[in-house]
Design a protein around this motif. Structure first.
Motif, PDB file in Angstrom:
ATOM      1  N   ALA A  56       0.842  -1.208   0.000  1.00  0.00           N
ATOM      2  CA  ALA A  56       0.000   0.000   0.000  1.00  0.00           C
ATOM      3  C   ALA A  56       0.874   1.253   0.000  1.00  0.00           C
ATOM      4  CB  ALA A  56      -0.926  -0.019   1.213  1.00  0.00           C
ATOM      5  N   LYS A  57       1.953   1.237   0.748  1.00  0.00           N
ATOM      6  CA  LYS A  57       2.835   2.413   0.804  1.00  0.00           C
ATOM      7  C   LYS A  57       3.562   2.624  -0.531  1.00  0.00           C
ATOM      8  CE  LYS A  57       3.144   2.671   5.771  1.00  0.00           C
ATOM      9  NZ  LYS A  57       3.811   2.282   7.008  1.00  0.00           N
ATOM     10  N   GLN A  58       3.908   1.526  -1.200  1.00  0.00           N
ATOM     11  CA  GLN A  58       4.552   1.667  -2.516  1.00  0.00           C
ATOM     12  C   GLN A  58       3.572   2.225  -3.546  1.00  0.00           C
ATOM     13  OE1 GLN A  58       7.128  -1.714  -3.779  1.00  0.00           O
ATOM     14  NE2 GLN A  58       6.883  -2.414  -1.684  1.00  0.00           N
ATOM     15  N   VAL A  59       2.297   1.818  -3.465  1.00  0.00           N
ATOM     16  CA  VAL A  59       1.276   2.363  -4.372  1.00  0.00           C
ATOM     17  C   VAL A  59       1.120   3.856  -4.097  1.00  0.00           C
ATOM     18  CG1 VAL A  59      -1.175   2.298  -4.999  1.00  0.00           C
ATOM     19  CG2 VAL A  59       0.064   0.149  -4.636  1.00  0.00           C
ATOM     20  N   ARG A  60       1.034   4.207  -2.812  1.00  0.00           N
ATOM     21  CA  ARG A  60       0.942   5.622  -2.447  1.00  0.00           C
ATOM     22  C   ARG A  60       2.136   6.411  -3.010  1.00  0.00           C
ATOM     23  NH1 ARG A  60       2.365   7.367   2.797  1.00  0.00           N
ATOM     24  NH2 ARG A  60       4.185   6.083   2.350  1.00  0.00           N
ATOM     25  N   ASP A  61       3.337   5.850  -2.867  1.00  0.00           N
ATOM     26  CA  ASP A  61       4.533   6.553  -3.356  1.00  0.00           C
ATOM     27  C   ASP A  61       4.458   6.761  -4.872  1.00  0.00           C
ATOM     28  OD1 ASP A  61       5.413   6.570  -0.779  1.00  0.00           O
ATOM     29  OD2 ASP A  61       6.912   4.983  -1.042  1.00  0.00           O
ATOM     30  N   ALA A  62       3.938   5.748  -5.587  1.00  0.00           N
ATOM     31  CA  ALA A  62       3.810   5.886  -7.052  1.00  0.00           C
ATOM     32  C   ALA A  62       2.869   7.038  -7.373  1.00  0.00           C
ATOM     33  CB  ALA A  62       3.299   4.581  -7.668  1.00  0.00           C
ATOM     34  N   PHE A  63       1.782   7.171  -6.621  1.00  0.00           N
ATOM     35  CA  PHE A  63       0.832   8.274  -6.848  1.00  0.00           C
ATOM     36  C   PHE A  63       1.492   9.628  -6.569  1.00  0.00           C
ATOM     37  CE2 PHE A  63      -3.066   5.440  -5.644  1.00  0.00           C
ATOM     38  CZ  PHE A  63      -2.941   4.789  -6.855  1.00  0.00           C
ATOM     39  N   VAL A  64       2.169   9.716  -5.425  1.00  0.00           N
ATOM     40  CA  VAL A  64       2.778  10.995  -5.021  1.00  0.00           C
ATOM     41  C   VAL A  64       3.835  11.412  -6.048  1.00  0.00           C
ATOM     42  CG1 VAL A  64       4.203  12.086  -3.241  1.00  0.00           C
ATOM     43  CG2 VAL A  64       2.214  10.704  -2.584  1.00  0.00           C
ATOM     44  N   ASP A  65       4.609  10.432  -6.524  1.00  0.00           N
ATOM     45  CA  ASP A  65       5.648  10.751  -7.514  1.00  0.00           C
ATOM     46  C   ASP A  65       5.064  11.286  -8.813  1.00  0.00           C
ATOM     47  OD1 ASP A  65       7.514   9.999  -5.700  1.00  0.00           O
ATOM     48  OD2 ASP A  65       8.033   8.087  -6.650  1.00  0.00           O
ATOM     49  N   ARG A  66       3.798  10.971  -9.078  1.00  0.00           N
ATOM     50  CA  ARG A  66       3.135  11.480 -10.293  1.00  0.00           C
ATOM     51  C   ARG A  66       2.320  12.744 -10.008  1.00  0.00           C
ATOM     52  NH1 ARG A  66       1.925   7.642 -14.346  1.00  0.00           N
ATOM     53  NH2 ARG A  66       0.938   9.381 -15.434  1.00  0.00           N
ATOM     54  N   GLY A  67       2.442  13.279  -8.809  1.00  0.00           N
ATOM     55  CA  GLY A  67       1.810  14.565  -8.531  1.00  0.00           C
ATOM     56  C   GLY A  67       0.454  14.512  -7.855  1.00  0.00           C
ATOM     57  N   LEU A  68      -0.013  13.306  -7.514  1.00  0.00           N
ATOM     58  CA  LEU A  68      -1.290  13.213  -6.802  1.00  0.00           C
ATOM     59  C   LEU A  68      -1.070  13.423  -5.306  1.00  0.00           C
ATOM     60  CD1 LEU A  68      -3.012  10.045  -8.359  1.00  0.00           C
ATOM     61  CD2 LEU A  68      -3.067  12.397  -9.156  1.00  0.00           C
ATOM     62  N   THR A  69      -2.149  13.783  -4.614  1.00  0.00           N
ATOM     63  CA  THR A  69      -2.131  13.771  -3.154  1.00  0.00           C
ATOM     64  C   THR A  69      -2.686  12.416  -2.739  1.00  0.00           C
ATOM     65  OG1 THR A  69      -2.541  16.133  -3.099  1.00  0.00           O
ATOM     66  CG2 THR A  69      -3.018  14.910  -1.083  1.00  0.00           C
ATOM     67  N   ALA A  70      -1.946  11.656  -1.936  1.00  0.00           N
ATOM     68  CA  ALA A  70      -2.399  10.311  -1.577  1.00  0.00           C
ATOM     69  C   ALA A  70      -2.081  10.018  -0.118  1.00  0.00           C
ATOM     70  CB  ALA A  70      -1.734   9.278  -2.481  1.00  0.00           C
ATOM     71  N   ASP A  71      -3.042   9.410   0.555  1.00  0.00           N
ATOM     72  CA  ASP A  71      -2.855   8.986   1.941  1.00  0.00           C
ATOM     73  C   ASP A  71      -2.973   7.470   2.005  1.00  0.00           C
ATOM     74  OD1 ASP A  71      -2.748  11.653   2.931  1.00  0.00           O
ATOM     75  OD2 ASP A  71      -4.920  11.769   2.733  1.00  0.00           O
ATOM     76  N   VAL A  72      -2.287   6.872   2.969  1.00  0.00           N
ATOM     77  CA  VAL A  72      -2.386   5.428   3.163  1.00  0.00           C
ATOM     78  C   VAL A  72      -2.862   5.181   4.593  1.00  0.00           C
ATOM     79  CG1 VAL A  72       0.099   5.188   3.672  1.00  0.00           C
ATOM     80  CG2 VAL A  72      -1.182   3.220   2.882  1.00  0.00           C
ATOM     81  N   VAL A  73      -3.914   4.352   4.728  1.00  0.00           N
ATOM     82  CA  VAL A  73      -4.564   4.157   6.032  1.00  0.00           C
ATOM     83  C   VAL A  73      -4.867   2.673   6.244  1.00  0.00           C
ATOM     84  CG1 VAL A  73      -6.662   4.677   7.373  1.00  0.00           C
ATOM     85  CG2 VAL A  73      -5.594   6.481   6.006  1.00  0.00           C
ATOM     86  N   ASP A  74      -4.602   2.197   7.440  1.00  0.00           N
ATOM     87  CA  ASP A  74      -4.945   0.831   7.840  1.00  0.00           C
ATOM     88  C   ASP A  74      -6.469   0.714   7.917  1.00  0.00           C
ATOM     89  OD1 ASP A  74      -5.382  -1.571   9.213  1.00  0.00           O
ATOM     90  OD2 ASP A  74      -3.602  -1.296  10.468  1.00  0.00           O
ATOM     91  N   LEU A  75      -7.037  -0.318   7.298  1.00  0.00           N
ATOM     92  CA  LEU A  75      -8.500  -0.476   7.312  1.00  0.00           C
ATOM     93  C   LEU A  75      -9.052  -0.668   8.721  1.00  0.00           C
ATOM     94  CD1 LEU A  75      -8.826  -2.398   4.003  1.00  0.00           C
ATOM     95  CD2 LEU A  75     -10.318  -0.504   4.637  1.00  0.00           C
ATOM     96  N   ALA A  76      -8.204  -1.076   9.639  1.00  0.00           N
ATOM     97  CA  ALA A  76      -8.669  -1.202  11.024  1.00  0.00           C
ATOM     98  C   ALA A  76      -9.016   0.181  11.596  1.00  0.00           C
ATOM     99  CB  ALA A  76      -7.593  -1.874  11.870  1.00  0.00           C
ATOM    100  N   ASP A  77      -8.424   1.247  11.027  1.00  0.00           N
ATOM    101  CA  ASP A  77      -8.655   2.609  11.524  1.00  0.00           C
ATOM    102  C   ASP A  77      -9.506   3.448  10.580  1.00  0.00           C
ATOM    103  OD1 ASP A  77      -6.856   2.004  13.591  1.00  0.00           O
ATOM    104  OD2 ASP A  77      -5.161   2.560  12.322  1.00  0.00           O
ATOM    105  N   ALA A  78      -9.824   2.924   9.407  1.00  0.00           N
ATOM    106  CA  ALA A  78     -10.511   3.746   8.390  1.00  0.00           C
ATOM    107  C   ALA A  78     -11.976   3.921   8.755  1.00  0.00           C
ATOM    108  CB  ALA A  78     -10.393   3.076   7.015  1.00  0.00           C
TER     109      ALA A  78
END
Ligand SMILES: Cc1cc2nc3c(=O)[nH]c(=O)nc-3n(C[C@H](O)[C@H](O)[C@H](O)COP(=O)(O)O)c2cc1C
Length: 168
Positions: A18-40
């Motif tokens: 999930a963190k690697q997917v988030r990093d791919a988004f951020v590197d392309r200019g998106l705003t992205a957050d990563v959250v554990d589903l236990a806390d979502a």
């Protein structure tokens, strides 16, 4: 464009994806957050979502199943992608592995646009009965960083084509 990446992970492998997917988004200019589903709690404020879980006995973990069922309407209203992490061998990086039946049904419920299966990770010192027994033969890390980044980039391309203005 704000994207929420949600994960259900017992031993940390899916969290890493999930963190690697988030990093791919951020590197392309998106705003992205990563959250554990236990806390979502909600999808408020997000334009798109990515939801992933480790596979256990051919099922997603409960927090992932529960979140999708509880937020069907919000998910139907935004572009959504799912991923699963599991195979403890190289197969997931070699060819597309379709979602397990339960995940396929959840995809249909919310109209998910796509799914990827990524290789899993099982630590040699995994705790608990079935995991420890499996780790004697199957310990290792089959997550493929290139495959994960490439999938994240495909999602960004799809999001750009859905929203003709540049992502912010
Ligand atoms: C008890 C147990 C059952 C598992 N069942 C499956 C399965 O049905 N299909 C699969 O592809 N992987 C299966 N795996 C492998 C896990 O999905 C893999 O270790 C994954 O990376 C775990 O994710 P996590 O570290 O985020 O919890 C299983 C692992 C364990 C320990």
């Amino acid at each position: 464009m704000r994207v929420l990446v949600l994960y259900a992970s017992k031993m940390g492998g899916t969290e890493g994806i999930a963190k690697q997917v988030r990093d791919a988004f951020v590197d392309r200019g998106l705003t992205a957050d990563v959250v554990d589903l236990a806390d979502a709690r909600s999808l408020d404020g997000y334009d798109a979502a990515v939801i992933g879980s480790g596979l256990y006995a051919t099922r997603w973990r409960r927090p992932a199943r529960r979140f999708v069922r509880r937020h069907v309407e919000a998910l139907q209203a935004m572009p959504v992608w799912f991923f699963s992490s599991g195979p403890l061998d190289p197969t997931a990086a070699e060819h597309d592995i379709p979602p397990v039946g339960q995940v396929h049904s959840l995809m249909e419920c919310v109209g998910a646009r796509g799914h990827a299966t990524f290789g899993g990770r099982l630590p040699a010192d995994a705790k608990g009965f079935p995991a420890r027994a499996m780790a004697k033969k199957n310990a290792g890390d089959w997550r493929d960083a290139e495959q994960i980044r490439s999938w994240g980039n495909q999602i960004v391309d799809d999001l750009i084509s859905l929203a003709p203005v540049s992502p912010q």
